[in-house]
Scaffold this motif. Structure first.
Motif, PDB file in Angstrom:
ATOM      1  N   LEU A  22      69.058  26.500  74.219  1.00 57.89           N
ATOM      2  CA  LEU A  22      69.789  26.871  73.006  1.00 57.89           C
ATOM      3  C   LEU A  22      68.837  26.937  71.820  1.00 57.89           C
ATOM      4  O   LEU A  22      68.110  25.987  71.535  1.00 57.89           O
ATOM      5  CB  LEU A  22      70.903  25.850  72.748  1.00 57.89           C
ATOM      6  CG  LEU A  22      71.860  26.151  71.600  1.00 57.89           C
ATOM      7  CD1 LEU A  22      72.647  27.426  71.885  1.00 57.89           C
ATOM      8  CD2 LEU A  22      72.812  24.981  71.377  1.00 57.89           C
ATOM      9  N   GLY A  23      68.843  28.076  71.124  1.00 62.67           N
ATOM     10  CA  GLY A  23      67.937  28.245  69.988  1.00 62.67           C
ATOM     11  C   GLY A  23      66.477  28.186  70.373  1.00 62.67           C
ATOM     12  O   GLY A  23      65.627  27.827  69.552  1.00 62.67           O
ATOM     13  N   ASP A  24      66.165  28.537  71.628  1.00 62.24           N
ATOM     14  CA  ASP A  24      64.789  28.491  72.162  1.00 62.24           C
ATOM     15  C   ASP A  24      64.179  27.093  72.102  1.00 62.24           C
ATOM     16  O   ASP A  24      62.948  26.926  72.039  1.00 62.24           O
ATOM     17  CB  ASP A  24      63.869  29.478  71.418  1.00 62.24           C
ATOM     18  CG  ASP A  24      64.152  30.926  71.785  1.00 62.24           C
ATOM     19  OD1 ASP A  24      64.849  31.160  72.794  1.00 62.24           O
ATOM     20  OD2 ASP A  24      63.690  31.822  71.060  1.00 62.24           O
ATOM     21  N   ARG A  25      65.042  26.087  72.152  1.00 61.22           N
ATOM     22  CA  ARG A  25      64.559  24.713  71.999  1.00 61.22           C
ATOM     23  C   ARG A  25      63.577  24.308  73.106  1.00 61.22           C
ATOM     24  O   ARG A  25      62.546  23.691  72.848  1.00 61.22           O
ATOM     25  CB  ARG A  25      65.761  23.761  71.989  1.00 61.22           C
ATOM     26  CG  ARG A  25      65.406  22.315  71.739  1.00 61.22           C
ATOM     27  CD  ARG A  25      66.654  21.481  71.537  1.00 61.22           C
ATOM     28  NE  ARG A  25      66.326  20.091  71.266  1.00 61.22           N
ATOM     29  CZ  ARG A  25      67.219  19.147  71.003  1.00 61.22           C
ATOM     30  NH1 ARG A  25      68.501  19.474  70.949  1.00 61.22           N
ATOM     31  NH2 ARG A  25      66.857  17.914  70.777  1.00 61.22           N
ATOM     32  N   LYS A  26      63.905  24.675  74.355  1.00 60.53           N
ATOM     33  CA  LYS A  26      63.024  24.306  75.463  1.00 60.53           C
ATOM     34  C   LYS A  26      61.729  25.120  75.435  1.00 60.53           C
ATOM     35  O   LYS A  26      60.654  24.594  75.746  1.00 60.53           O
ATOM     36  CB  LYS A  26      63.753  24.484  76.793  1.00 60.53           C
ATOM     37  CG  LYS A  26      64.862  23.470  76.992  1.00 60.53           C
ATOM     38  CD  LYS A  26      65.588  23.662  78.305  1.00 60.53           C
ATOM     39  CE  LYS A  26      66.698  22.634  78.427  1.00 60.53           C
ATOM     40  NZ  LYS A  26      67.491  22.819  79.658  1.00 60.53           N
ATOM     41  N   LEU A  27      61.840  26.372  75.050  1.00 57.18           N
ATOM     42  CA  LEU A  27      60.638  27.204  74.945  1.00 57.18           C
ATOM     43  C   LEU A  27      59.690  26.636  73.886  1.00 57.18           C
ATOM     44  O   LEU A  27      58.469  26.599  74.083  1.00 57.18           O
ATOM     45  CB  LEU A  27      61.023  28.641  74.603  1.00 57.18           C
ATOM     46  CG  LEU A  27      59.875  29.653  74.604  1.00 57.18           C
ATOM     47  CD1 LEU A  27      59.255  29.768  75.986  1.00 57.18           C
ATOM     48  CD2 LEU A  27      60.357  31.017  74.110  1.00 57.18           C
ATOM     49  N   ILE A  80      60.141  19.061  81.369  1.00 60.39           N
ATOM     50  CA  ILE A  80      59.213  19.813  80.516  1.00 60.39           C
ATOM     51  C   ILE A  80      58.135  18.883  79.961  1.00 60.39           C
ATOM     52  O   ILE A  80      56.943  19.213  79.956  1.00 60.39           O
ATOM     53  CB  ILE A  80      59.978  20.515  79.380  1.00 60.39           C
ATOM     54  CG1 ILE A  80      60.860  21.634  79.959  1.00 60.39           C
ATOM     55  CG2 ILE A  80      59.012  21.088  78.346  1.00 60.39           C
ATOM     56  CD1 ILE A  80      61.815  22.239  78.970  1.00 60.39           C
ATOM     57  N   HIS A  81      58.560  17.709  79.510  1.00 57.42           N
ATOM     58  CA  HIS A  81      57.598  16.741  78.969  1.00 57.42           C
ATOM     59  C   HIS A  81      56.583  16.338  80.037  1.00 57.42           C
ATOM     60  O   HIS A  81      55.362  16.338  79.792  1.00 57.42           O
ATOM     61  CB  HIS A  81      58.337  15.515  78.445  1.00 57.42           C
ATOM     62  CG  HIS A  81      57.428  14.378  78.083  1.00 57.42           C
ATOM     63  ND1 HIS A  81      56.554  14.432  77.020  1.00 57.42           N
ATOM     64  CD2 HIS A  81      57.250  13.159  78.658  1.00 57.42           C
ATOM     65  CE1 HIS A  81      55.876  13.295  76.941  1.00 57.42           C
ATOM     66  NE2 HIS A  81      56.274  12.514  77.940  1.00 57.42           N
ATOM     67  N   MET A  82      57.073  16.002  81.246  1.00 55.85           N
ATOM     68  CA  MET A  82      56.171  15.559  82.300  1.00 55.85           C
ATOM     69  C   MET A  82      55.295  16.702  82.801  1.00 55.85           C
ATOM     70  O   MET A  82      54.143  16.480  83.173  1.00 55.85           O
ATOM     71  CB  MET A  82      56.973  14.950  83.447  1.00 55.85           C
ATOM     72  CG  MET A  82      57.716  13.662  83.087  1.00 55.85           C
ATOM     73  SD  MET A  82      56.662  12.369  82.369  1.00 55.85           S
ATOM     74  CE  MET A  82      55.575  11.982  83.740  1.00 55.85           C
ATOM     75  N   ALA A  83      55.807  17.930  82.785  1.00 55.48           N
ATOM     76  CA  ALA A  83      54.979  19.086  83.163  1.00 55.48           C
ATOM     77  C   ALA A  83      53.782  19.198  82.225  1.00 55.48           C
ATOM     78  O   ALA A  83      52.650  19.453  82.658  1.00 55.48           O
ATOM     79  CB  ALA A  83      55.806  20.363  83.129  1.00 55.48           C
ATOM     80  N   GLY A  84      54.025  19.018  80.928  1.00 52.14           N
ATOM     81  CA  GLY A  84      52.943  19.023  79.951  1.00 52.14           C
ATOM     82  C   GLY A  84      51.942  17.920  80.211  1.00 52.14           C
ATOM     83  O   GLY A  84      50.723  18.113  80.081  1.00 52.14           O
TER      84      GLY A  84
END
Length: 318
Positions: A22-27, A80-84
């Motif tokens: 939503l709102g490109d938040r994850k991107l 996403i955090h752990m991927a980073g």
């Protein structure tokens, strides 16, 4: 001036919305973790920047998309955090290797997956060993993943029952000074185990399992004198066991059973001067075949990102 290149990933509309959030938040969260520039245009993700940065970002994004497709749902902020974290640590292949190793859970959660290399090693160890010790700070998934493996083992018929155990250390395991009947007295100490089960089982199914004795949740003191066959047994908060209690628990293991023991040796509630059974057992059983010890750190914390920073600050302080 350094060379700039572009790579484009084309997705269908729904998949792109799910990935970006939503709102490109994850991107935006992904963008914070990579050097290349990512832009969503139409049904495309466009990655721009120096070749090495673009290649790295492209690999991370395509791996995350594969995880999203396999799970059939949007990525979590934890993933996403752990991927980073994996990319920053030079482990780009870890995203698929770890996130796609799922534990099948019925009903409420279709699957549970590890988020860190240690979590992956942990569930692999549970698959391979009869006794596994998981030692580390809160929020590293020690209990949650153990309960998930127990539920999966029950559902697939590997075991006939689940037994979840905790020491009620603050009440001296007598619990007499608390108001109410025995169930009400025990509830504050056993509640975290109920919470983990509720994440994975329908309430009616869970109630039925408990009433039929297929799932048992009990204080450690109630294990004395028993032999536990065909069971998946979890001892949680094991840092609060005495040496004698730990020995008692480990010798309850019967035929066709396995045990997982979890705890944080930095947060014992035992009386001052009393040795922890978890600290002691690590010294004497670490070289026995069939037993494994998994050590978690603050980097494995999968709660709110601030929890990870708090634990790391405490580790650094002392």
């Amino acid at each position: 001036m350094s060379e700039s290149v572009q790579k484009v990933i084309t997705l269908d509309h729904d998949e792109l919305l799910k990935f970006c959030g939503l709102g490109d938040r994850k991107l935006k969260s992904i963008q914070q973790r990579i050097k290349a520039k990512i832009v969503a245009r139409g049904n495309e993700l466009r990655i721009n920047g120096p070749p090495s940065d673009v290649d790295s970002a492209y690999t991370m994004i395509t791996d995350l998309l594969e995880v999203q497709r396999a799970g059939g749902k949007a990525l979590t902020s934890q993933q996403i955090h752990m991927a980073g974290e994996h990319f920053a640590a030079g482990r780009p292949g870890a995203i698929k290797e770890i996130f796609l190793d799922t534990i099948p859970i019925p009903l409420k959660r279709k699957q549970v997956a590890p988020l860190s290399p240690n979590q992956k090693r942990y569930i692999d160890s549970i698959r391979q060993h009869d006794i596994v010790f998981a030692i580390g700070p809160a929020g590293t998934g020690k209990t949650f993943l153990a309960v998930a493996m127990a539920v999966a083992s029950l559902i697939n018929g590997s075991v006939g029952r689940i037994i979840l155990v905790r020491p009620a250390v603050e009440a001296g395991e007598r619990l007499g000074f608390l108001p109410g009947d025995i169930e009400q007295k025990l509830n504050p100490y056993l509640r975290p185990l109920y919470d983990a089960l509720y994440e994975m089982l329908d309430p009616e199914k869970m109630k039925s399992y408990i009433e039929d004795g297929i799932i048992e949740i009990a204080p450690l003191a109630f294990m004395r004198g028993r032999t536990l066959n065909n069971s998946f047994i979890i001892l949680d908060e094991a840092q609060n066991t005495t040496i004698e209690q730990m020995k008692m628990f480990l010798t309850r293991l019967g035929l066709d059973s396995q045990a997982v023991i979890t705890g944080d040796i930095t947060q014992t509630d035992l009386p001052k001067g009393q040795a922890s059974g978890l600290v002691h057992v690590r010294k004497i059983l670490s070289h026995i075949d069939g037993i494994d010890f998994i050590e978690f750190t603050g980097r494995d914390v999968v709660r709110h990102q601030l929890v990870q920073r708090i634990i790391q600050a405490y580790e650094k302080h002392g």
